[in-house]
Design an enzyme around this catalytic site. Structure first.
Site, PDB file in Angstrom:
ATOM      1  CB  ILE A  16      11.406  58.756  48.783  1.00 30.78           C
ATOM      2  CG1 ILE A  16      11.573  59.539  47.464  1.00 30.78           C
ATOM      3  CG2 ILE A  16      11.958  57.361  48.641  1.00 30.78           C
ATOM      4  CD1 ILE A  16      13.017  59.649  47.006  1.00 30.78           C
ATOM      5  N   GLY A  19       4.382  66.057  47.698  1.00 27.11           N
ATOM      6  CA  GLY A  19       4.246  67.498  47.806  1.00 27.11           C
ATOM      7  C   GLY A  19       2.894  67.952  47.301  1.00 27.11           C
ATOM      8  N   GLY A  20       2.720  69.263  47.212  1.00 22.99           N
ATOM      9  CA  GLY A  20       1.445  69.801  46.776  1.00 22.99           C
ATOM     10  C   GLY A  20       1.186  69.612  45.297  1.00 22.99           C
ATOM     11  CG  MET A  21       2.265  71.753  42.700  1.00 23.22           C
ATOM     12  SD  MET A  21       3.055  72.991  41.675  1.00 23.22           S
ATOM     13  CE  MET A  21       2.521  72.434  40.058  1.00 23.22           C
ATOM     14  CB  ALA A  22       5.354  66.434  42.112  1.00 23.39           C
ATOM     15  CE  LYS A  39       9.670  66.800  42.822  1.00 21.90           C
ATOM     16  NZ  LYS A  39       9.964  68.093  43.455  1.00 21.90           N
ATOM     17  CG  ASP A 133       8.134  76.567  46.881  1.00 25.66           C
ATOM     18  OD1 ASP A 133       7.741  77.218  47.861  1.00 25.66           O
ATOM     19  OD2 ASP A 133       7.842  75.374  46.693  1.00 25.66           O
TER      20      ASP A 133
END
Length: 686
Positions: A16, A19-22, A39, A133
């Site tokens: 769904i 992101g940049g890390m997950a 996640k 963030d």
């Protein structure tokens, strides 16, 4: 990742978000039977041990945060090489998407969102967690209008340094000046980012933009933001000052805590201007020197600044502005009084004119019939005697019960001439919902199913997962109501996701031929994958292994391994007769064979190999016995014959000697003299 189960409990379904890390997946907690968000960290971060340690620490801290405005963290863990966090599954849209779709929000909505984010940050900061963030992409707006802040506990584990890669441009738009400079961060860092979020919500755009993350970061450090009112004239002065104070370059000039900011935003929403004035009185004059002056706006200290002032915050400056405001206030009050007198005069003139026009016609106040049943309202009008019952109309109402008066004309409290007709509007009750056709959901992913339901005005709710031989794991296997049924807009359709086929026993086909094994497995509904491997136990062409065994979902894959026979191969044994003993040993050892020496009387030169056993081919590792001449003479032919007769004895002795060598207990030397074998045994156990 789809259809995988993490931690033996959480079934991963459709993706769904990324992101940049997950990567974020929808999933099911198989123990509690509830939908969750899963996640998973990207592999390049999961393999970093320092990141993994901090990830663990921060995930535990985030799970302790309890707030209606923070997404709940239920669990975290590691499965194989995958780190994961189990979170509350949210329905709605992120604030960034909402701004893109609808543009700037009204001031009250901006303040409400800012207040809720500030409340979430207050809880986090009390636990010594700095989000780092805060951005619209991490703010989820729920269907009821409230927000949830996401990604608590993960941001602190991230590498906060910016690069020129445009993939981090989204974060660069919201970082504080101290973040871009690598300085120590505190709660005011999150307050700066929240100021930018409110700025974007109020104007529809970010305050600083550029071609890459570096240029945006430099603007965060060096450039003052354009006041929001110069982009959106509907932004009032009070909210603008709150936003700009959050965005001060120096952390010391911002609100010093999220709790303080929340109090100011609540005061703003309640109209307590003085509290806002005091909290924002330190805003730099240079920040607001160019803002547009609006007579309709509510000014306060620190907003209407002299263009010649360049940031000084002297007491006389503010006193001068307060005096100006007092003059404006007195002028406003005078205008109100004059206006009131004029209004009274006009009303008096109207009353006189009405009297002259109506002459002696009697008037009566109109009673309030709203909320009465139609019968009671009609009865009261007739009982009064000086009004008549006018036309009766009907309309739907979600507030007034069916059969009761929802409106009337003239309105209650007005005067009407005697004999006037009173029109009544009767409620028909709540307006019936529009009828819609339930769409087909079977086979769709959860996100596809939700989209199909929204398209016709229905709501979706995931029920318990079920086994299905026909539907892929993670997709919709059943629904209620069924497809093509009639429902009302707003109704809820419950759907159940597939857990795959119900597990059945997998036939044990080890030892079967390939064709027999394939036939048996396919007859039970399994698909077959064939591999090959050498195997000592099973003949070539026979199944020597299978996976899985026990139970598996019907339709799943079963791998069978077919034996290709023994992996051992024979090689040529070097011929070492007539070589010296040492030469023979070196040749045989280099070829991969073991060497056993037997001395034998012979006319050949002492130390010369006169024969060997075995010869030809054998597996590497086989022991080769070499017979070495003692040089003591004798009848070579007789010795040869005698030795041939005694070969079996010697070989038996060799085997025994090898066994003793392997056990490490004894050393045996066999010597043949005049055709007789003699064994000398030495005990080496210790």
């Amino acid at each position: 990742m789809a259809s995988r189960t993490l931690g033996g409990r959480y079934t991963v379904q459709d993706k769904i978000g990324t992101g940049g890390m997950a990567i974020v997946y929808r999933g099911v907690d198989d123990v509690l039977g509830r939908t969750v968000a899963i996640k998973t960290m990207l592999p390049q971060y999961a393999n970093d041990q320092s990141f993994a340690a901090r990830f663990k620490q921060e995930a535990q801290a985030a799970a302790a945060l309890q707030s209606p405005y923070i997404v709940a963290v239920y669990d975290w863990g590691k499965d194989s090489d995958t780190y994961y966090i189990i979170m509350e599954y949210l329905r709605g849209t992120d604030l960034k998407s909402g701004i893109r779709k609808h543009g700037a929000l009204d001031c009250r909505k901006v303040a409400q969102i800012g207040s809720q984010i500030a409340q979430a940050l207050t809880v986090a900061h009390r636990h010594d967690i700095i989000h780092r963030d805060i951005k619209p992409q991490n703010i989820m707006v729920q269907p009821d209008g409230n927000i949830k802040v996401m990604d608590f506990g993960i941001a602190r584990a991230k590498n906060s340094h910016l690069t020129a890669d445009n993939s981090v441009l989204g974060t660069a738009h919201y970082v504080s000046p101290e973040q871009t400079q690598g300085k120590d961060l505190g709660p005011t860092t999150d307050i700066y980012s929240l100021g930018i979020v409110m700025y974007e919500a109020a104007t529809g755009r970010v305050p600083f933009d550029g071609d890459d993350a570096i240029s945006v970061a430099l603007k965060q450090v060096n450039d003052p933001p354009l006041p929001p009112s110069q982009i959106n004239p509907h932004v009032d002065a009070a909210l603008e000052s709150i936003i700009l104070k959050c965005m001060q370059k120096s952390p010391d000039d911002r609100f010093q805590s999220a709790e303080e900011l929340n109090r100011v935003l609540r005061d703003y929403l309640a109209g307590k201007m003085q509290a806002v004035n005091d909290a924002t009185s330190t805003i730099g004059a240079g920040m607001t020197a160019n803002r547009k002056q609006r007579t309709s706006g509510r000014g306060f200290a620190g907003q209407h600044t002299d263009p010649n002032v360049t940031g000084e915050k002297t007491g006389s400056h503010y006193r001068a502005m307060s005096a100006t405001e007092e003059n404006l206030d007195r002028r406003h009050k005078r205008n109100v009084i004059v206006g009131a007198i004029a209004t009274v005069a006009v009303l008096t003139a109207i009353a006189i004119a009405a009297f002259l026009l109506l002459g002696r016609t009697k008037t009566h106040n109109v009673p309030n019939f709203i909320g009465l049943t139609q019968e009671d309202a009609v009865a009261q009008i007739e009982q009064l005697g000086y009004f008549t019952v006018g036309p009766i109309k009907e309309q739907y109402s979600n507030k007034v019960a069916k059969g009761e008066v929802v409106d009337q004309n003239p309105d209650p409290g007005n005067s009407a001439a005697e004999g006037s007709a009173i029109e009544l509007v009767i409620s028909k009750g709540e307006e019936p919902a529009k009828e819609v056709t339930v769409p087909e959901l079977i086979g769709k992913s959860p996100s596809e199913a939700e989209a199909a339901l929204r398209e016709v005005g229905l709501k979706g709710q995931a029920g318990d997962s079920i086994f299905s031989d026909d539907v892929e794991n993670g997709n919709v296997a059943a629904q209620d109501p069924k497809a093509n049924a009639t429902a009302k807009a707003g109704d809820t359709v419950t759907y159940q996701l597939s857990k795959g086929g119900e597990p059945v026993e997998v036939p044990n086909v080890i030892g079967w031929s390939q064709s027999e094994a394939r036939s048996a497995l396919e007859n039970e509904g399994f698909s077959v994958i064939v591999t090959n491997a050498a195997n000592e136990e099973y003949a070539a062409g026979m199944v020597c292994a299978q996976s899985p065994t026990g139970h598996a979902s019907r339709g799943s894959e079963v791998t069978i391994t077919i034996s290709s026979g023994s992996a051992k191969t024979d090689v040529e044994i070097p011929y070492v007769t007539y070589y010296t003993e040492n030469e023979a040993k070196e040749i045989l050892t280099s070829a991969g064979f073991n060497v056993y020496t037997v001395e034998e009387a012979s006319s050949a030169a002492a130390g010369t190999v006169i024969r060997q056993n075995p010869s030809g081919t054998a597996e590497k590792g086989t022991t080769v016995t070499i017979y070495v001449s003692t040089g003591s003479g004798g009848d070579t032919d007789n010795n040869t014959n005698n030795n041939t007769n005694n070969n079996n004895n010697n070989n038996n002795g060799n085997n025994n000697n090898e066994n003793n060598h392997e056990n490490g207990n004894t050393d045996t030397e066999v010597t043949v003299v005049d055709g007789h074998a003699t064994e000398n045994t030495t005990n080496t156990a210790g």
